[in-house]
Scaffold this active site. Structure first.
Site, PDB file in Angstrom:
ATOM      1  N   GLU A  48       0.832  -1.212   0.000  1.00  0.00           N
ATOM      2  CA  GLU A  48       0.000   0.000   0.000  1.00  0.00           C
ATOM      3  C   GLU A  48       0.865   1.260   0.000  1.00  0.00           C
ATOM      4  OE1 GLU A  48      -3.184   0.434  -0.432  1.00  0.00           O
ATOM      5  OE2 GLU A  48      -3.528  -1.731  -0.455  1.00  0.00           O
ATOM      6  N   ASP A  51       3.879   2.565  -4.398  1.00  0.00           N
ATOM      7  CA  ASP A  51       4.150   2.706  -5.843  1.00  0.00           C
ATOM      8  C   ASP A  51       4.663   4.109  -6.155  1.00  0.00           C
ATOM      9  OD1 ASP A  51       1.586   3.734  -5.291  1.00  0.00           O
ATOM     10  OD2 ASP A  51       0.824   3.268  -7.287  1.00  0.00           O
ATOM     11  N   ASP A 189      -2.338   1.443 -10.224  1.00  0.00           N
ATOM     12  CA  ASP A 189      -3.737   1.178 -10.582  1.00  0.00           C
ATOM     13  C   ASP A 189      -3.921   1.081 -12.094  1.00  0.00           C
ATOM     14  OD1 ASP A 189      -3.833   1.593  -7.905  1.00  0.00           O
ATOM     15  OD2 ASP A 189      -4.848   3.535  -8.011  1.00  0.00           O
TER      16      ASP A 189
END
Ligand code: ADP
Ligand code: MG
Length: 330
Positions: A48, A51, A189
């Site tokens: 989480e 990135d 994403d």
């Protein structure tokens, strides 16, 4: 070899959702769609909020997606409608696309994807697009409905203009252009939305972007529970505060180690520049950063910059007025 998004023929009569969408499209534009485009949401299994620090993540796509029925029009407009009445119709000339990040309504996410692909392809003139969007990803729930919408819009724009872009380039393009709405995401994403494959999670690594299959254990079941607490990332500063906290930590640590800190943005890049293991990076954090909150003034003093420079060069638009105050590690 570059892999392009697949084009598949589907039997409409066998797909109730597509049929309904076709009817909605016909009701709206009095014609049939020319094609459909689809991009999935995702769940992240490991990694989480790393990135955007340049570190690898392990997401997988979910069944829920954003689906669009599309035709091209000769009126040089982007016409958008949605099967969910809470998302209102919107029309704009292809030459007048602007994205209002102060007011992040649904159509601006779509326009992010349009603008990103337009820029990537260097299209000086774009075809008009008429579109009805149908989404099944719970919005603002952390399953990346926003990126699925941006990615779907990118695909729509590519196909409507009869161009081809590889999946990897589409992922990079959409990661970049979703930032037009104001959220400074790292690209996980959009990458998984384009690079996902059925039956496998993907290790996503950046710079260069690549995706490697991570086979899930046979029979494994993931339960994704919706807490029904929504967080609209573009309409609040929570997401970007974490991004700029990591950015500031990168710069403070880089400066402490005598590196040219102003061009370093991500902790991962700092680690590479220093040639340290993750364990040694933790030692560096313990040694250089203090656990008490940092004030804006202290950060400026450490970096030797003015508050104006901090705002202009390091903070995002929606964190200008938020004091950076949390400890940089948790
Ligand atoms: P998420 O975690 O789902 O990505 P965000 O806050 O980043 O949450 O994005 C949510 C926004 O995406 C919504 O406020 C809306 O503008 C847009 N969105 C999500 N789903 C749809 C949809 N089906 N149709 C139109 N817009 C959508
Ligand atoms: Mg989002």
């Amino acid at each position: 070899m570059a892999v392009n998004p697949p084009k598949i023929k589907v039997l409409l009569s066998a797909n109730e959702r597509l049929q309904k969408l076709k009817e909605a499209f016909h009701g709206k534009y009095k014609e049939s769609p020319l094609f459909y485009a689809c991009a999935p949401g995702r769940v992240n299994l490991i990694g989480e909020h790393i990135d955007y620090c340049g570190y690898a993540v392990l997401p997988m796509a979910i069944e829920q997606n954003i689906l669009a029925a599309v035709s091209v029009n000769s009126s040089q407009t982007i016409q958008l409608a949605n099967t969910d009445p809470k998302y209102k119709d919107f029309t704009v000339s292809v030459n007048e696309i602007t994205i209002d990040r102060e007011n992040p309504q649904w159509h601006y996410y779509f326009l992010c994807g349009v603008k990103g692909v337009q820029e990537q392809l260097g299209l000086s003139s774009m075809t008009g697009i008429s579109c009805v969007v149908d989404g099944t990803i719970p919005a603002s729930s952390g399953l990346s409905s926003s990126s699925a919408l941006v990615c779907c819009a990118g695909l729509v724009t590519m196909e409507a203009n009869q161009k081809t872009i590889s999946k990897v380039l589409l992922a990079e393009t959409c990661a970049k252009c979703e930032r037009y709405i104001g959220t400074e995401g790292g690209g996980m994403d959009q990458s998984i939305s384009f690079l996902a494959e059925e039956g496998t999670a993907k290790l996503i690594e950046f710079n260069p972007l690549r995706a490697t299959d991570v086979k899930l254990p046979e029979g494994a079941v993931f339960v994704i529970a919706n807490s029904c607490v929504e967080m609209n990332k573009a309409a609040s500063s929570h997401f970007n505060i974490r991004v700029v906290e990591c950015r500031i930590a990168t710069k403070v640590l880089a400066k402490a180690r005598g590196l040219e800190w102003s061009s370093l943005q991500k902790l991962g890049d700092l680690q590479t520049a220093l040639g340290l293991s993750l364990e040694k990076m933790l030692d560096l954090v313990e040694e250089v950063l203090h656990p008490e909150p940092y004030s804006r003034e202290e950060i400026c003093k450490i970096l030797g910059i003015t508050t104006e420079q901090l705002s202009k060069n390091i903070l995002s638009a929606n964190t200008h007025h938020n004091l950076i105050c949390r400890p940089c590690v948790s």
